[in-house]
Motif scaffolding. Structure first.
Motif, short mmCIF file in Angstrom:
data_model
loop_
_atom_site.label_atom_id
_atom_site.label_comp_id
_atom_site.label_asym_id
_atom_site.label_seq_id
_atom_site.Cartn_x
_atom_site.Cartn_y
_atom_site.Cartn_z
N LEU A 232 0.63 -1.23 -0.12
CA LEU A 232 0.09 0.12 0.20
C LEU A 232 0.82 1.20 0.13
O LEU A 232 0.61 2.14 -0.81
N ALA A 233 1.92 1.21 0.60
CA ALA A 233 2.99 2.44 0.78
C ALA A 233 3.51 2.80 -0.44
O ALA A 233 3.70 3.65 -1.20
N SER A 234 3.73 1.51 -1.31
CA SER A 234 4.32 1.65 -2.70
C SER A 234 3.33 2.41 -3.59
O SER A 234 3.65 3.06 -4.44
N ALA A 235 2.16 1.73 -3.44
CA ALA A 235 0.93 2.31 -4.26
C ALA A 235 0.80 3.70 -4.05
O ALA A 235 0.71 4.45 -4.93
N LEU A 236 0.78 4.33 -2.81
CA LEU A 236 0.61 5.52 -2.31
C LEU A 236 1.58 6.39 -3.30
O LEU A 236 1.61 7.50 -3.72
N THR A 237 3.23 5.95 -2.97
CA THR A 237 4.20 6.70 -3.34
C THR A 237 4.07 6.63 -5.09
O THR A 237 4.30 7.92 -5.59
N LYS A 238 3.68 5.72 -5.60
CA LYS A 238 3.62 5.73 -6.98
C LYS A 238 2.51 6.62 -7.66
O LYS A 238 2.84 7.24 -8.40
N VAL A 239 1.54 6.31 -7.20
CA VAL A 239 0.36 7.36 -7.33
C VAL A 239 0.61 8.70 -7.03
O VAL A 239 0.33 9.56 -8.23
N SER A 240 1.08 9.03 -6.04
CA SER A 240 1.34 10.44 -5.63
C SER A 240 2.40 11.14 -6.83
O SER A 240 2.28 12.29 -7.25
N GLY A 241 3.33 10.11 -7.00
CA GLY A 241 4.53 10.67 -7.97
C GLY A 241 3.84 10.92 -9.58
O GLY A 241 4.38 11.67 -10.19
N GLU A 242 3.31 9.70 -10.00
CA GLU A 242 2.54 10.21 -11.21
C GLU A 242 1.36 11.11 -11.50
O GLU A 242 1.31 11.52 -12.53
N MET A 243 1.02 11.85 -10.40
CA MET A 243 0.18 12.95 -10.52
C MET A 243 0.87 14.01 -11.06
O MET A 243 0.62 14.94 -11.98
N ALA A 244 2.31 14.17 -10.97
CA ALA A 244 3.34 15.11 -11.54
C ALA A 244 3.27 15.10 -13.19
O ALA A 244 3.52 16.26 -13.79
#
Length: 299
Positions: A232-244
Motif C-alpha cells: 500500500l505504501a508503494s502504491a501511495l508513493t507511485k500514485v502521488s508521484g505519477e500525478m506530476a
C-alpha cells in the motif's frame, strides 16, 4: 454488518469526537436561528432533500460524475479476482465493480452500505500498479465500504449545506429587517449571514478533519487485512508521484472528487494547507504504514 477489517480505537475515538462536535454545532446553530425568530423550515427542508438524494443516490451520482462503467468478470477478470479474494478475506459481500476511463491514477468506493456499494478504479491506475499494489488500494477502498464512510461523510456534510443555504437565504430575504423592530439594532439577516458563514467555516474544518481520520483508518485496516503494508505504501508513493505527469487540465477536472479518491489529484508541491485537505499528508500515511510493518515484523 461485521467484517474482519481491523479497527483503530484512537482514530475511531477522534472520529466520534469530531461527529459529536458537528452535532453540537448543529444544535447551537438551529437554536440561535430559532432565538432570532428566523423561519428556517424551508431551508432545512431543502437541505434535507439534498441530503437524502446524496445518501440514497451516492453510488449512481459518483459513477456518472466520474465516468465510471460497471464491468463484468469477463471484461475485467484480474480486477474481479482481486476483489473476490479481498471480500472473502474480509467476510463481506462483494460490491459492484466499475472502471473509469481516465489517465489520472486513482480509485474510489461509494454507496450508502455494503449492499449498495461500488468500487471503481481508473484505467490509469490499472496501467501503473503491480497486482500487489492494486490489491492494497482495493483493500483500502473496501475498508471505506465496510465502515460505511460514505454515509458518515454525507451526514457530516449536512450542517455545511444548511449553513450555506442559510447564508443565501439571509442575503436574498432578510438583510433589511431589524432586530427588535427598531432602527438601532443590527439587521437580523446580517446576523444570520455572519453566523452561517462562521458555522460553515467551522463545519468545513471539522468535516475535513473527519475525512483525514477516515483515510488513515482505511490505510490501517487495508494494510492489516492484506498483511502487506509495504504494498500500500508503494502504491501511495507511485500514485502521488505519477500525478506530476498528468496534465494540469485533467487534474483540475478531477479535483472536485478528491474526497472520494484514494489519493488527492494534485501535483506534489501544490497541495492545499493541511487544514483544508481531505487527505493526510503523504509522509504521515507512509509513516503510519511503516509502523504497521514494524508491528507485523515485515516490510
Amino acid at each position: 454488518m461485521s467484517t474482519r477489517f481491523a479497527s483503530d480505537r484512537g482514530l475511531t475515538s477522534r472520529m466520534v469526537v469530531t461527529m459529536f462536535l458537528l452535532g453540537l454545532l448543529y444544535v447551537v446553530f438551529v437554536g440561535a436561528l430559532i432565538a432570532l425568530g428566523v423561519r428556517a423550515l424551508s431551508v432545512l427542508l431543502i437541505a434535507g432533500v439534498m441530503l437524502l438524494a446524496q445518501y440514497f443516490l451516492s453510488d449512481r451520482i459518483a459513477l456518472f460524475a466520474m465516468g465510471g462503467r460497471e464491468v463484468s468478470p469477463q471484461e475485467a477478470p484480474e480486477l474481479h479476482g482481486l476483489i473476490d479474494r479481498l471480500c472473502a478475506m474480509a467476510d463481506m459481500p462483494k460490491p459492484r465493480v466499475a472502471v473509469a476511463d481516465s489517465d489520472v491514477p486513482n480509485a474510489f468506493a461509494t454507496g450508502r452500505n455494503q449492499k449498495k456499494a461500488v468500487v471503481c478504479v481508473t484505467t490509469g491506475i490499472l496501467r501503473r500498479l503491480e497486482p500487489e499494489e492494486l490489491e492494497g488500494v482495493l483493500a483500502h477502498e473496501l475498508s471505506h465500504v465496510a465502515h460505511r464512510d460514505v454515509a458518515v461523510m454525507t451526514i457530516a456534510s449536512f450542517l455545511g449545506i444548511v449553513a450555506g443555504l442559510m447564508t443565501r437565504f439571509a442575503l436574498y430575504s432578510g438583510l433589511g429587517s431589524r432586530r427588535d423592530g427598531n432602527q438601532g439594532g443590527l439587521p437580523i439577516g446580517l446576523i444570520v449571514m455572519l453566523a452561517s458563514i462562521l458555522v460553515y467555516a467551522v463545519s468545513f474544518l471539522l468535516t475535513r478533519a473527519l475525512s483525514r481520520y477516515r483515510e488513515l483508518a482505511a490505510d490501517r485496516a487495508g494494510a492489516l487485512l492484506t498483511q502487506q503494508p509495504s504494498a500500500l505504501a508503494s502504491a501511495l508513493t507511485k500514485v502521488s508521484g505519477e500525478m506530476a505527469r498528468i496534465p494540469t487540465r485533467d487534474l483540475r477536472e478531477a479535483e472536485p472528487f478528491n474526497a472520494f479518491y484514494f489519493a488527492p489529484a494534485l501535483k506534489q508541491g501544490h497541495t492545499l494547507a493541511g487544514l483544508f485537505s481531505t487527505h493526510p499528508p503523504l509522509q504521515r500515511r507512509l509513516e503510519n504504514l511503516a509502523k504497521i510493518s514494524a508491528q507485523l515484523g515485515r516490510g
